[in-house]
Write a protein that holds these residues in place. Structure first.
Motif, PDB file in Angstrom:
ATOM      1  N   ARG A 180       0.745  -1.193   0.176  1.00  0.00           N
ATOM      2  CA  ARG A 180       0.108   0.021   0.087  1.00  0.00           C
ATOM      3  C   ARG A 180       0.904   1.460  -0.051  1.00  0.00           C
ATOM      4  N   ARG A 181       1.868   1.232   0.768  1.00  0.00           N
ATOM      5  CA  ARG A 181       2.860   2.354   0.830  1.00  0.00           C
ATOM      6  C   ARG A 181       3.480   2.624  -0.534  1.00  0.00           C
ATOM      7  N   TYR A 212      12.224   2.381   4.378  1.00  0.00           N
ATOM      8  CA  TYR A 212      11.986   1.295   3.262  1.00  0.00           C
ATOM      9  C   TYR A 212      12.537  -0.236   3.745  1.00  0.00           C
ATOM     10  N   PRO A 213      14.025  -0.143   4.041  1.00  0.00           N
ATOM     11  CA  PRO A 213      14.903  -1.158   4.414  1.00  0.00           C
ATOM     12  C   PRO A 213      14.194  -2.021   5.446  1.00  0.00           C
ATOM     13  N   HIS A 268       6.239  -8.343  -5.171  1.00  0.00           N
ATOM     14  CA  HIS A 268       5.704  -9.178  -4.487  1.00  0.00           C
ATOM     15  C   HIS A 268       4.778  -8.307  -3.327  1.00  0.00           C
ATOM     16  N   ALA A 269       5.390  -7.081  -2.910  1.00  0.00           N
ATOM     17  CA  ALA A 269       4.885  -6.329  -1.896  1.00  0.00           C
ATOM     18  C   ALA A 269       3.486  -5.644  -2.688  1.00  0.00           C
ATOM     19  N   PHE A 270       3.766  -5.278  -3.821  1.00  0.00           N
ATOM     20  CA  PHE A 270       2.708  -4.445  -4.689  1.00  0.00           C
ATOM     21  C   PHE A 270       1.547  -5.530  -4.920  1.00  0.00           C
ATOM     22  N   PHE A 277      -7.301   0.378   1.972  1.00  0.00           N
ATOM     23  CA  PHE A 277      -6.837   0.820   0.602  1.00  0.00           C
ATOM     24  C   PHE A 277      -6.613   2.429   0.402  1.00  0.00           C
ATOM     25  N   GLN A 278      -6.803   2.960   1.786  1.00  0.00           N
ATOM     26  CA  GLN A 278      -6.779   4.456   1.651  1.00  0.00           C
ATOM     27  C   GLN A 278      -5.408   4.852   2.090  1.00  0.00           C
TER      28      GLN A 278
END
Length: 355
Positions: A69-70, A168-169, A188-190, A351-352
């Protein structure tokens, strides 16, 4: 407040029923992390087909979902830090772009060549984009990141920026247990974020699942007309057979559609049949944003279909072009299509943007 379990009262509750009602949740920190783990569990709606996404390679976790999401909302992924995925996929518009941007707007205010499709139920699809040029959800973000009219960046440079980022790390470490960010983990995060974009709680869904919802007489008439007039292409609970068809929107094609992928002349002017879920919220319509309203869409099929060598046979029976529909029938079909709007999905806080 954390809820460790829900208790049933009454001696008549059987052991099986009792066990089924014990929902064990793991509690996290305050804020977004306070959401329960069940919030991030992928669950197939009862009226949906089986998903096509490879969950065995990338199961959804709270950490992976939040990381995805980020990334979805972060313009860091673009060359100049001006464009994120959410620029062209806005939740209030069922993750489409809206009438103000009939074509995607990228870095340097460059215009793309197609209308941004809405995002929903991606875990059930085998091909993506109007031309089906990507065949796995994990690779969908790559197209936007590396497209010179959109984010105009490279995966390698995005990964480098993420590794140098102050936050992020640690987020990738939490989600995947890695010390170095690589593009597969980013993708994969996406996907963990996108597979959870399930739109299955419209008025229509609750009606077909017998969840206490009813359709009006006009909506039922529209549904029957839709099945008769439109159901050959917009079939099933996803309201698409996901084929590629020329629907007579033009006689010439500067954008050759599916033929850009297959390089076959018979595919010129063919584009993916879109899902009609949330269709009342995702104007303008067609790959080229040619039609502004649902009324224009139905009028096109009734009297505006244009002949070309690859026109879909369903729109040319030899006697006439298009689909025979009266004005009243068109209005009734639109009334039914409005029952496909999933207001819970559009307002879902998961999803916000929480940044």
């Amino acid at each position: 407040m954390c809820i460790s379990k829900l208790l049933l009262s009454g001696k008549q509750a059987g052991s099986v029923l009792f066990a089924a009602s014990l929902l064990l949740f793991s509690c996290q920190s305050e804020g977004d992390e306070g959401l329960m783990d069940i919030t991030y569990r992928f669950e197939k709606p009862a009226n949906f087909p089986e998903p096509t996404y490879t969950f065995e390679n990338n199961p959804v976790t709270p950490e992976g979902f939040r990381l995805g999401r980020r990334l979805f909302f972060d313009p860091l992924l673009s060359r100049d830090g001006s464009v994120s995925c959410s620029n062209c996929h806005q939740q209030g518009l069922a993750f489409a772009d809206g009438p103000q941007h009939p074509f995607s707007v990228g870095v340097d205010n460059q215009l793309g060549i197609r209308n941004a499709p809405p995002l929903a139920n991606l875990a059930f699809k085998r091909e993506f984009f109007w031309d089906g040029g990507v065949t796995h959800l994990d690779f969908v973000p790559t197209n936007a990141i590396e497209n010179e009219l959109e984010m105009d960046e490279s995966l390698a440079n995005v990964v480098d920026k993420l590794n140098q980022h102050p936050e992020y790390p640690a987020l990738f470490k939490q989600a995947f247990g890695v010390d170095t960010i690589t593009s597969p983990y980013m993708l994969h995060a996406f996907s963990q974020f996108m597979v959870m974009m399930i739109s299955a709680n419209s008025k229509y869904d609750k009606y077909v699942r017998n969840e206490g919802e009813t359709l009006t007489d006009e909506e039922l008439k529209g549904m029957r007309l839709f099945e008769e007039k439109c159901g050959a292409c917009h079939s099933g609970e996803l309201f698409s057979d996901f084929s590629f068809r020329n629907n007579g929107i033009s006689t010439t094609f500067s954008d050759e559609g599916r033929a850009r992928i297959t390089e076959h002349p018979s595919d010129i002017g063919k584009f993916r049949v879109p899902s009609l879920r949330n269709i009342a919220r995702t104007a303008p319509y067609m790959h080229n944003a040619r039609l502004k309203t649902l009324e224009e869409v139905l009028a096109h099929y009734a009297s505006g279909v244009q002949e070309s060598s690859t026109l879909d046979p369903l729109l040319n029976d030899g006697a006439q072009l298009g689909i025979l529909m009266t004005d009243e029938e068109q209005a009734q079909i639109i009334t039914f299509l409005e029952t496909l709007t999933d207001y819970e999905f559009i307002a879902d806080e998961r999803f916000q943007n929480t940044q």
